[in-house]
Write a protein that holds these residues in place. Sequence first.
Motif, PDB file in Angstrom:
ATOM      1  N   VAL A   1       0.839  -1.206   0.000  1.00 58.42           N
ATOM      2  CA  VAL A   1       0.000   0.000   0.000  1.00 58.42           C
ATOM      3  C   VAL A   1       0.871   1.251   0.000  1.00 58.42           C
ATOM      4  O   VAL A   1       0.563   2.229  -0.685  1.00 58.42           O
ATOM      5  CB  VAL A   1      -0.974  -0.013   1.192  1.00 58.42           C
ATOM      6  N   GLY A   2       1.973   1.234   0.747  1.00 61.97           N
ATOM      7  CA  GLY A   2       2.894   2.364   0.715  1.00 61.97           C
ATOM      8  C   GLY A   2       3.449   2.598  -0.675  1.00 61.97           C
ATOM      9  O   GLY A   2       3.560   3.738  -1.135  1.00 61.97           O
ATOM     10  N   ALA A   3       3.792   1.519  -1.370  1.00 60.65           N
ATOM     11  CA  ALA A   3       4.298   1.637  -2.741  1.00 60.65           C
ATOM     12  C   ALA A   3       3.216   2.151  -3.684  1.00 60.65           C
ATOM     13  O   ALA A   3       3.498   2.930  -4.609  1.00 60.65           O
ATOM     14  CB  ALA A   3       4.820   0.292  -3.216  1.00 60.65           C
ATOM     15  N   LEU A   4       1.969   1.730  -3.468  1.00 62.10           N
ATOM     16  CA  LEU A   4       0.857   2.211  -4.281  1.00 62.10           C
ATOM     17  C   LEU A   4       0.683   3.714  -4.108  1.00 62.10           C
ATOM     18  O   LEU A   4       0.593   4.460  -5.094  1.00 62.10           O
ATOM     19  CB  LEU A   4      -0.428   1.477  -3.880  1.00 62.10           C
ATOM     20  N   ARG A   5       0.660   4.181  -2.868  1.00 64.33           N
ATOM     21  CA  ARG A   5       0.517   5.622  -2.611  1.00 64.33           C
ATOM     22  C   ARG A   5       1.673   6.394  -3.236  1.00 64.33           C
ATOM     23  O   ARG A   5       1.479   7.453  -3.836  1.00 64.33           O
ATOM     24  CB  ARG A   5       0.455   5.869  -1.109  1.00 64.33           C
ATOM     25  N   HIS A   6       2.881   5.874  -3.104  1.00 65.14           N
ATOM     26  CA  HIS A   6       4.068   6.544  -3.638  1.00 65.14           C
ATOM     27  C   HIS A   6       3.982   6.655  -5.163  1.00 65.14           C
ATOM     28  O   HIS A   6       4.291   7.707  -5.745  1.00 65.14           O
ATOM     29  CB  HIS A   6       5.314   5.752  -3.219  1.00 65.14           C
ATOM     30  N   ALA A   7       3.555   5.580  -5.817  1.00 62.50           N
ATOM     31  CA  ALA A   7       3.446   5.595  -7.284  1.00 62.50           C
ATOM     32  C   ALA A   7       2.388   6.590  -7.745  1.00 62.50           C
ATOM     33  O   ALA A   7       2.627   7.375  -8.678  1.00 62.50           O
ATOM     34  CB  ALA A   7       3.118   4.195  -7.796  1.00 62.50           C
ATOM     35  N   LEU A   8       1.225   6.582  -7.104  1.00 59.45           N
ATOM     36  CA  LEU A   8       0.149   7.498  -7.501  1.00 59.45           C
ATOM     37  C   LEU A   8       0.562   8.950  -7.286  1.00 59.45           C
ATOM     38  O   LEU A   8       0.309   9.811  -8.131  1.00 59.45           O
ATOM     39  CB  LEU A   8      -1.131   7.190  -6.711  1.00 59.45           C
ATOM     40  N   LEU A   9       1.207   9.229  -6.162  1.00 53.02           N
ATOM     41  CA  LEU A   9       1.646  10.590  -5.886  1.00 53.02           C
ATOM     42  C   LEU A   9       2.679  11.045  -6.916  1.00 53.02           C
ATOM     43  O   LEU A   9       2.631  12.179  -7.399  1.00 53.02           O
ATOM     44  CB  LEU A   9       2.239  10.664  -4.474  1.00 53.02           C
ATOM     45  N   GLY A  10       3.584  10.153  -7.294  1.00 53.81           N
ATOM     46  CA  GLY A  10       4.585  10.502  -8.293  1.00 53.81           C
ATOM     47  C   GLY A  10       3.996  10.813  -9.653  1.00 53.81           C
ATOM     48  O   GLY A  10       4.496  11.676 -10.374  1.00 53.81           O
ATOM     49  N   LEU A  11       2.921  10.131 -10.000  1.00 57.21           N
ATOM     50  CA  LEU A  11       2.263  10.383 -11.280  1.00 57.21           C
ATOM     51  C   LEU A  11       1.527  11.718 -11.288  1.00 57.21           C
ATOM     52  O   LEU A  11       1.425  12.381 -12.321  1.00 57.21           O
ATOM     53  CB  LEU A  11       1.278   9.254 -11.590  1.00 57.21           C
ATOM     54  N   ALA A  12       1.002  12.129 -10.140  1.00 56.17           N
ATOM     55  CA  ALA A  12       0.117  13.292 -10.073  1.00 56.17           C
ATOM     56  C   ALA A  12       0.812  14.593  -9.712  1.00 56.17           C
ATOM     57  O   ALA A  12       0.329  15.670 -10.065  1.00 56.17           O
ATOM     58  CB  ALA A  12      -0.994  13.026  -9.046  1.00 56.17           C
TER      59      ALA A  12
END
Length: 202
Positions: free
Chosen positions: A146-157
């Motif tokens: 979940v931490g990796a998911l949040r990190h990836a989404l934040l990086g895209l946005a």
Amino acid sequence: MPRTVEQIALPVTRLGTRRALAVHRYGTPGARPKAYIQAALHADETPGMLVAHHLLRLLDHAPVTGEVVVVPVANPVGLAQVVAGTHVGRHGLDGDGNFNRGFPDLVPGTEALLRDRLGPDPAANVPLIREALRAAHAAHHPTGEVGALRHALLGLALDADLVLDLHCDNEAVMHLYTGDALWPDAADIAAELGCRAVLLAR
């Protein structure tokens, strides 16, 4: 418009399982303006995924100026959480809490990188702020799926000119949540979306 699809692999946390984030891109990477759209971060709010599905079909045949990034399934982790026939994709069953909370705070790292670098011209400051945000994001090292998911989404946005995070309710008219500092500048997108209400918050 030609579409590219990137698969961002999430860390494997259970033997025999593997999940990835599918990122659909149109236009020229790094071009402006950049629009970022994600759906179903609360994975039990599935109508946004249907909207994103139809948006992709429209973008396949539309001229794109700048860059458009669409993540039609922003939470493959929560999408898999079905318990006794009930979809429970709002909170992580592993104790990671609400999928829409707990994103890393990049402000302290960004502020440190920008100290004494910003000038009186707001337009000239924007690329400096984006650069510092990207550096602060890169310095953050998440743990777990979940931490990796949040990190990836934040990086895209984080460097987009327009970000739409599609949610829904059991029954509601079209509405928009946005920051009070973005109003009334967001009035045009609210009107284009046919919003019946706009809710402002700090």
